[in-house]
Design a protein around this motif. Sequence first.
Motif, PDB file in Angstrom:
ATOM      1  N   GLY A   7       0.841  -1.196   0.000  1.00  0.00           N
ATOM      2  CA  GLY A   7       0.000   0.000   0.000  1.00  0.00           C
ATOM      3  C   GLY A   7       0.873   1.242   0.000  1.00  0.00           C
ATOM      4  O   GLY A   7       2.077   1.179   0.275  1.00  0.00           O
ATOM      5  N   LYS A   8       0.253   2.405  -0.336  1.00  0.00           N
ATOM      6  CA  LYS A   8       0.998   3.644  -0.485  1.00  0.00           C
ATOM      7  C   LYS A   8       0.807   4.533   0.749  1.00  0.00           C
ATOM      8  O   LYS A   8      -0.325   4.735   1.195  1.00  0.00           O
ATOM      9  CB  LYS A   8       0.483   4.374  -1.730  1.00  0.00           C
ATOM     10  CG  LYS A   8       1.262   5.612  -2.100  1.00  0.00           C
ATOM     11  CD  LYS A   8       0.679   6.208  -3.383  1.00  0.00           C
ATOM     12  CE  LYS A   8       1.544   7.351  -3.882  1.00  0.00           C
ATOM     13  NZ  LYS A   8       1.040   7.875  -5.160  1.00  0.00           N
ATOM     14  N   ILE A   9       1.905   5.053   1.256  1.00  0.00           N
ATOM     15  CA  ILE A   9       1.848   5.949   2.420  1.00  0.00           C
ATOM     16  C   ILE A   9       1.264   7.289   1.980  1.00  0.00           C
ATOM     17  O   ILE A   9       1.801   7.930   1.066  1.00  0.00           O
ATOM     18  CB  ILE A   9       3.263   6.202   2.988  1.00  0.00           C
ATOM     19  CG1 ILE A   9       3.936   4.899   3.395  1.00  0.00           C
ATOM     20  CG2 ILE A   9       3.209   7.221   4.134  1.00  0.00           C
ATOM     21  CD1 ILE A   9       3.681   4.443   4.786  1.00  0.00           C
ATOM     22  N   ILE A  10       0.169   7.711   2.621  1.00  0.00           N
ATOM     23  CA  ILE A  10      -0.397   9.015   2.245  1.00  0.00           C
ATOM     24  C   ILE A  10      -0.229  10.065   3.346  1.00  0.00           C
ATOM     25  O   ILE A  10      -0.328  11.248   3.089  1.00  0.00           O
ATOM     26  CB  ILE A  10      -1.866   8.911   1.777  1.00  0.00           C
ATOM     27  CG1 ILE A  10      -2.738   8.231   2.834  1.00  0.00           C
ATOM     28  CG2 ILE A  10      -1.963   8.143   0.469  1.00  0.00           C
ATOM     29  CD1 ILE A  10      -4.221   8.285   2.459  1.00  0.00           C
ATOM     30  N   PHE A  26      -4.655   1.196   0.252  1.00  0.00           N
ATOM     31  CA  PHE A  26      -4.634  -0.075  -0.483  1.00  0.00           C
ATOM     32  C   PHE A  26      -5.766  -0.005  -1.503  1.00  0.00           C
ATOM     33  O   PHE A  26      -6.928  -0.132  -1.114  1.00  0.00           O
ATOM     34  CB  PHE A  26      -4.903  -1.251   0.454  1.00  0.00           C
ATOM     35  CG  PHE A  26      -4.015  -1.285   1.665  1.00  0.00           C
ATOM     36  CD1 PHE A  26      -2.794  -1.940   1.637  1.00  0.00           C
ATOM     37  CD2 PHE A  26      -4.413  -0.663   2.853  1.00  0.00           C
ATOM     38  CE1 PHE A  26      -1.984  -1.973   2.765  1.00  0.00           C
ATOM     39  CE2 PHE A  26      -3.607  -0.697   3.972  1.00  0.00           C
ATOM     40  CZ  PHE A  26      -2.387  -1.349   3.929  1.00  0.00           C
ATOM     41  N   GLY A  27      -5.466   0.199  -2.771  1.00  0.00           N
ATOM     42  CA  GLY A  27      -6.549   0.371  -3.744  1.00  0.00           C
ATOM     43  C   GLY A  27      -7.443   1.507  -3.272  1.00  0.00           C
ATOM     44  O   GLY A  27      -6.991   2.630  -3.093  1.00  0.00           O
ATOM     45  N   GLY A  28      -8.709   1.212  -2.991  1.00  0.00           N
ATOM     46  CA  GLY A  28      -9.624   2.263  -2.563  1.00  0.00           C
ATOM     47  C   GLY A  28      -9.763   2.410  -1.058  1.00  0.00           C
ATOM     48  O   GLY A  28     -10.535   3.235  -0.581  1.00  0.00           O
ATOM     49  N   ILE A  29      -9.042   1.613  -0.299  1.00  0.00           N
ATOM     50  CA  ILE A  29      -9.217   1.602   1.160  1.00  0.00           C
ATOM     51  C   ILE A  29      -8.041   2.293   1.836  1.00  0.00           C
ATOM     52  O   ILE A  29      -6.890   2.079   1.456  1.00  0.00           O
ATOM     53  CB  ILE A  29      -9.305   0.149   1.678  1.00  0.00           C
ATOM     54  CG1 ILE A  29     -10.452  -0.584   0.996  1.00  0.00           C
ATOM     55  CG2 ILE A  29      -9.454   0.102   3.190  1.00  0.00           C
ATOM     56  CD1 ILE A  29     -10.405  -2.085   1.175  1.00  0.00           C
TER      57      ILE A  29
ATOM     58  N   MET B   1      -3.962  -2.733  -8.610  1.00  0.00           N
ATOM     59  CA  MET B   1      -3.140  -2.169  -7.552  1.00  0.00           C
ATOM     60  C   MET B   1      -1.664  -2.300  -7.893  1.00  0.00           C
ATOM     61  O   MET B   1      -1.227  -3.365  -8.317  1.00  0.00           O
ATOM     62  CB  MET B   1      -3.413  -2.892  -6.217  1.00  0.00           C
ATOM     63  CG  MET B   1      -4.241  -2.054  -5.272  1.00  0.00           C
ATOM     64  SD  MET B   1      -4.898  -2.919  -3.819  1.00  0.00           S
ATOM     65  CE  MET B   1      -3.608  -4.026  -3.295  1.00  0.00           C
ATOM     66  N   LYS B   2      -0.914  -1.216  -7.698  1.00  0.00           N
ATOM     67  CA  LYS B   2       0.510  -1.253  -8.000  1.00  0.00           C
ATOM     68  C   LYS B   2       1.194  -2.289  -7.104  1.00  0.00           C
ATOM     69  O   LYS B   2       0.811  -2.449  -5.945  1.00  0.00           O
ATOM     70  CB  LYS B   2       1.115   0.137  -7.761  1.00  0.00           C
ATOM     71  CG  LYS B   2       2.525   0.265  -8.299  1.00  0.00           C
ATOM     72  CD  LYS B   2       3.053   1.678  -8.162  1.00  0.00           C
ATOM     73  CE  LYS B   2       4.534   1.709  -8.489  1.00  0.00           C
ATOM     74  NZ  LYS B   2       5.123   3.011  -8.292  1.00  0.00           N
TER      75      LYS B   2
END
Lengths: 79, 363
Positions: A7-10, A26-29, B1-2
């Motif tokens: 997942g990407k750190i926002i 994570f995707g949309g979550i 998802m990447k």
Amino acid sequence: MCLAVPGKIISIHDDGSLMKMGQVRFGGIVKEVNLAYVPSVQVGEYVIVHVGFAISILNEEEAQKVFSYLQEIADEGGQ
Amino acid sequence: MKFVDEYRSGESVGEYCRALAEITTQPWTIMEICGGQTHSIVKHGIQEMIPPELTLLHGPGCPVCVTPMELIDHAVHIASLSNVIFCSFGDMLRVPGSEKDLFSVKAKGGDVRIVLSPMEALEIAKEFPEKEVVFFAIGFETTAPANAMAIHQARQENLKNISFLVSQVIVPPAMRTILEFPDNRVQGFLAAGHVCTIMGTQEYEPLAREFQIPIVVTGFEPLDIVQGIYMCVRQLEAGCAQVENQYSRAVKKEGNLAAQKLIEEVFQIVPQKWRGVGEIAQSGLGLKNSYSAFDASTRFLLESRRCEIDSPCISGEVLMGIKKPDECTAFGTSCTPDSPFGATMVSSEGACSAYFRYKRVAP
């Protein structure tokens, strides 16, 4: 059980304690994740998350190697 | 998802399978350690895509599967007490003990709660100070940092009403046990990627050297797995026995040092029983003396007892790669995910469950 998801750190909230937290998409979550084990992580980087903890920062350069590996092997063989 | 979708590309997987066919000249048997890898292999039909000379054996890498029955009985006992809130990862609830499972305790009114992180158990302990909260701290090296943090934080915050029933296992000693088996068939390993994000790759070097076996640290997506197999076969065909890292996007040679530090702070290496396998020396993590106040097995005075039950279940042999799930007489007939004999059929990552769900085999 060792399932871990990238997942990407926002965002990162660092109060200087062991309990450094951040939001990870994570995707949309979006979920709150403990970042204690990835102390150098920056917003925008990707991490692998397992049971609420980021356990590894994903390396973008290394991530591409799987797509070039066979060509590299072929090139080595041809030399 | 990447970092997910691109590793499921059928085209790239196909390229690796064709390249594998070109380099494979004889039969080889490779074991993937982790249940997550087993699941991916069976779900995506990878065994059917790779050359028929290659056999994949499914290893012991599912902590739900190897948690000893005795500990499930302890968990059932504690969870049945009236003042206890028992917290666990969801996978553990349907693992059969000698008489019943945690799910049946919950069904009878026991306060058994599924948590997604051990830190949730701490929050529950703060919310219900009049209750005893117990967390079932199971896992491999991957989960050890999370469990260690919960235990460490419980001490930092001086929480008196929480304790931990610990069953932490370590992978390399189990790999050694498999290799020392007289009937061992494994010629190469795909090591468990997420375990290695924590511990790194160095502890596999002595195993590769001593047993002259290639060990490829491998990820979990189909492309990771076919590349891991390719790297392993390439070594086998060339007579090499090295540790290689396929999962380099997530695994560093030294592992995660911050995580290792907290594991060492909280845990010490102990002998550990593996369900279906027996005791393996130096293969578990137990609480250090400085954290013994948080040990549920002493807080609730649990006595160690031997419990084996008669069952046709071959999960021990499945876990060690000696047999495959469909070689069991009970598979898919008297043993199913709804009514499992062994943990390999319960856990979503167990080899029997993966075969039942995805593989069309005649019962």
